[in-house]
Design an enzyme around this catalytic site. Structure first.
Site, PDB file in Angstrom:
ATOM      1  N   GLY A  37      -0.836  -1.173   8.870  1.00 46.78           N
ATOM      2  CA  GLY A  37      -0.224   0.129   8.604  1.00 46.78           C
ATOM      3  C   GLY A  37       0.736   0.564   9.697  1.00 46.78           C
ATOM      4  N   LYS A  85      -2.461 -13.898  20.105  1.00 46.89           N
ATOM      5  CA  LYS A  85      -3.244 -15.137  20.085  1.00 46.89           C
ATOM      6  C   LYS A  85      -2.898 -15.948  18.852  1.00 46.89           C
ATOM      7  CE  LYS A  85      -7.286 -13.201  17.702  1.00 46.89           C
ATOM      8  NZ  LYS A  85      -8.716 -13.017  17.756  1.00 46.89           N
ATOM      9  N   HIS A  99      23.798  -0.692  11.777  1.00 48.04           N
ATOM     10  CA  HIS A  99      24.940   0.211  11.935  1.00 48.04           C
ATOM     11  C   HIS A  99      25.674  -0.143  13.225  1.00 48.04           C
ATOM     12  CE1 HIS A  99      23.447   2.679   8.649  1.00 48.04           C
ATOM     13  NE2 HIS A  99      22.250   2.487   9.162  1.00 48.04           N
ATOM     14  N   THR A 148      10.704  -6.705  16.403  1.00 43.95           N
ATOM     15  CA  THR A 148      12.128  -6.792  16.712  1.00 43.95           C
ATOM     16  C   THR A 148      12.623  -8.229  16.797  1.00 43.95           C
ATOM     17  OG1 THR A 148      11.696  -6.732  19.088  1.00 43.95           O
ATOM     18  CG2 THR A 148      12.082  -4.603  17.987  1.00 43.95           C
ATOM     19  N   LYS A 149      11.690  -9.197  16.894  1.00 47.74           N
ATOM     20  CA  LYS A 149      12.041 -10.613  17.022  1.00 47.74           C
ATOM     21  C   LYS A 149      11.134 -11.440  16.126  1.00 47.74           C
ATOM     22  CE  LYS A 149      13.870 -10.086  21.559  1.00 47.74           C
ATOM     23  NZ  LYS A 149      14.009 -10.378  22.889  1.00 47.74           N
ATOM     24  N   ASN A 175       0.839  -1.189   0.000  1.00 48.77           N
ATOM     25  CA  ASN A 175       0.000   0.000   0.000  1.00 48.77           C
ATOM     26  C   ASN A 175       0.883   1.251   0.000  1.00 48.77           C
ATOM     27  OD1 ASN A 175      -2.301   1.656   0.212  1.00 48.77           O
ATOM     28  ND2 ASN A 175      -3.332   0.137   1.484  1.00 48.77           N
TER      29      ASN A 175
END
Length: 185
Positions: A141, A182, A114, A164-165, A84
């Site tokens: 979104g 869930k 970095h 992040t995981k 999108n």
């Protein structure tokens, strides 16, 4: 001795200011400019530009401009992938996306890493960690997907999440940091 591009593609620290890589990013920017300024009624031209920009993606990948990426050739999509408005993919490493996966507006996928050390960071070196997103995944979104993450098939990532995981298959996950809420049937 490896070129900077070879280092980039193998996940090592590299110099992004290298002439070859700079030239490739410029070529991608030119295609992005064409795509993002293409008349909306000219879908055939949009498809042609998308195929040039994402040569390793399925021809049935649809992008709702504007869209942004670094190189394009490190993005690999299956059939029916939909981006999108305003998605950004920093593809220093491979971003692999399974078929029928959908991305909401403003999704950001970052493979760039970095150095933590300030002195090393000041040298402007960077590296990429690949990201894998399964089949039939729905990314809401404003989601940010961080380097090295894997998202399993048929999962849903709630809007505004920061992934992040790794996220397993068949789950609803959301939040910052993103966590499984869930299992899905």
């Amino acid at each position: 001795m490896k070129t900077e591009k070879e280092k980039m593609l193998s996940g090592e620290y590299f110099n992004p200011l290298d002439k070859e890589l700079s030239k490739e990013r410029l070529a991608a920017r030119k295609l992005l400019h064409e795509l993002n300024h293409n008349p909306p009624e000219n879908l055939q031209q949009q498809k042609e530009i998308t195929r040039k920009l994402l040569p390793n993606s399925h021809k049935a990948t649809f992008i709702q401009p504007p869209f942004y990426c670094d190189y394009g050739y490190n993005i690999r999509t299956g059939k029916g992938v939909f981006f999108n408005f305003n998605c950004t993919l920093l593809d220093l490493a491979v971003i692999e996306i399974g078929e029928q996966t959908m991305f909401g507006p403003n999704v950001q996928i970052y493979t760039a890493v970095h150095p933590i050390n300030a002195e090393k960071r000041a040298t402007h070196i960077e590296k990429g960690k690949p990201i894998y997103i399964g089949k039939n995944v729905w990314i809401g979104g404003n989601v940010t997907i961080c380097p090295g993450v894997k998202i399993g098939d048929k999962s849903v990532i709630g809007a505004g999440s920061v992934v992040t995981k790794d996220i397993p298959a068949n789950v609803m996950a959301a939040g910052n940091p993103c966590k499984v809420i869930k299992e899905l049937g």
